[in-house]
Write a protein that holds these residues in place. Structure first.
Motif, PDB file in Angstrom:
ATOM      1  N   LYS A  76       0.724  -1.461   0.188  1.00 52.98           N
ATOM      2  CA  LYS A  76      -0.405  -0.323  -0.146  1.00 52.98           C
ATOM      3  C   LYS A  76       0.909   1.243   0.163  1.00 52.98           C
TER       4      LYS A  76
ATOM      5  N   ASP B  32      -4.973  -7.517  -0.935  1.00 55.42           N
ATOM      6  CA  ASP B  32      -5.663  -8.159  -1.854  1.00 55.42           C
ATOM      7  C   ASP B  32      -5.623  -8.615  -3.562  1.00 55.42           C
ATOM      8  N   GLU B  33      -5.269  -6.579  -4.005  1.00 54.97           N
ATOM      9  CA  GLU B  33      -5.249  -6.959  -5.213  1.00 54.97           C
ATOM     10  C   GLU B  33      -3.732  -7.696  -5.856  1.00 54.97           C
ATOM     11  N   TYR B  34      -3.158  -7.455  -5.059  1.00 57.77           N
ATOM     12  CA  TYR B  34      -1.589  -8.059  -5.332  1.00 57.77           C
ATOM     13  C   TYR B  34      -1.721  -9.682  -6.149  1.00 57.77           C
ATOM     14  N   GLN B  35      -2.810 -10.170  -4.764  1.00 53.83           N
ATOM     15  CA  GLN B  35      -2.956 -11.877  -4.791  1.00 53.83           C
ATOM     16  C   GLN B  35      -3.759 -12.472  -6.661  1.00 53.83           C
ATOM     17  N   THR B  36      -4.136 -11.368  -6.789  1.00 56.60           N
ATOM     18  CA  THR B  36      -5.051 -10.952  -7.467  1.00 56.60           C
ATOM     19  C   THR B  36      -4.584 -11.105  -9.412  1.00 56.60           C
ATOM     20  N   MET B  37      -3.335 -10.404  -9.081  1.00 58.94           N
ATOM     21  CA  MET B  37      -2.494 -10.021  -9.976  1.00 58.94           C
ATOM     22  C   MET B  37      -1.501 -11.377 -10.085  1.00 58.94           C
TER      23      MET B  37
ATOM     24  N   ILE C 221      -1.643  -0.356  -3.749  1.00 63.14           N
ATOM     25  CA  ILE C 221      -2.570  -1.526  -3.749  1.00 63.14           C
ATOM     26  C   ILE C 221      -2.217  -2.080  -3.276  1.00 63.14           C
ATOM     27  N   THR C 222      -3.621  -2.767  -2.452  1.00 56.25           N
ATOM     28  CA  THR C 222      -3.685  -3.721  -1.633  1.00 56.25           C
ATOM     29  C   THR C 222      -3.491  -5.416  -0.977  1.00 56.25           C
TER      30      THR C 222
ATOM     31  N   HIS D 256       6.671  -1.599 -12.157  1.00 57.45           N
ATOM     32  CA  HIS D 256       6.161  -0.412 -12.321  1.00 57.45           C
ATOM     33  C   HIS D 256       7.524   1.040 -13.142  1.00 57.45           C
TER      34      HIS D 256
END
Length: 188
Positions: free
Chosen positions: A109, A117-122, A114-115, A147
């Motif tokens: 963050k 959870d967003e990292y896990q989704t990626m 990013i959270t 990035h």
């Protein structure tokens, strides 16, 4: 009153009605005896009750006080941490042990916005593999968030080697192509 000799030795608390030593009362220059009407314990209880009953006003008041004195507060905290290094290190170590599973989320963050959870989704979208070499992530390591350093836009997740390689080549596509051409020529 600033002269301690003029303070009474004891005082009756206006709230709990107990006689207490003068040291159990906060000072108050405007009062006749130089002390607050309530003892420190009752004063704390009264403040706690007011905060519970007025959370919005308390938050606004605390925020305004902090903003008005931000530099002094930060300097005081830094000075305290400097003077109590071992205590600070121990508290930080204890916090990290208790919150081991939250640390990656704080870092992600703070550094990339990013959270976890967003990292896990990626990570799931990339099937747990590096976006460049497609090698799976090692057991005790994480894929790095790649990035753009100019726009801060996240491009994907890379293994340490691929992330280091594009960083060492200054994220310059022409350099990356030249490196790829060089390797292709040497394999002929």
């Amino acid at each position: 009153m600033s002269d301690d000799s003029r303070l009474p030795a004891e005082k009756l608390c206006g709230r709990c009605q107990e006689v207490q030593p003068a040291g159990e009362f906060h000072r108050r220059a405007r009062s006749r005896d130089g002390l607050q009407a309530f003892c420190k314990t009752c004063h704390r209880a009264s403040k706690r009750q007011w905060r519970a009953e007025n959370p919005e006003r308390d938050r606004a008041s605390s925020s305004a006080l902090y903003q008005a004195n931000r530099e002094a507060i930060l300097a005081r905290h830094a000075r305290w941490r400097q003077e109590h290094r071992e205590q600070t290190r121990e508290k930080n170590r204890e916090w990290r042990e208790k919150n081991r599973n939250r640390i990656p989320g704080y870092y992600l963050k703070h550094a990339y916005g990013i959270t976890f959870d967003e990292y896990q989704t990626m990570l799931m979208a990339q099937e747990g593999k590096c976006a460049i070499c497609r090698e799976p992530c090692k057991v005790h390591s994480r894929l790095s968030v790649d990035h753009c350093h100019e726009t801060q836009e996240i491009r994907g997740l890379l293994c340490l080697r691929c992330n280091s390689a594009i960083g060492l080549l200054n994220e310059d596509p022409s350099r990356l192509r030249a490196a790829a051409d060089y390797l292709a020529r040497s394999r002929r």
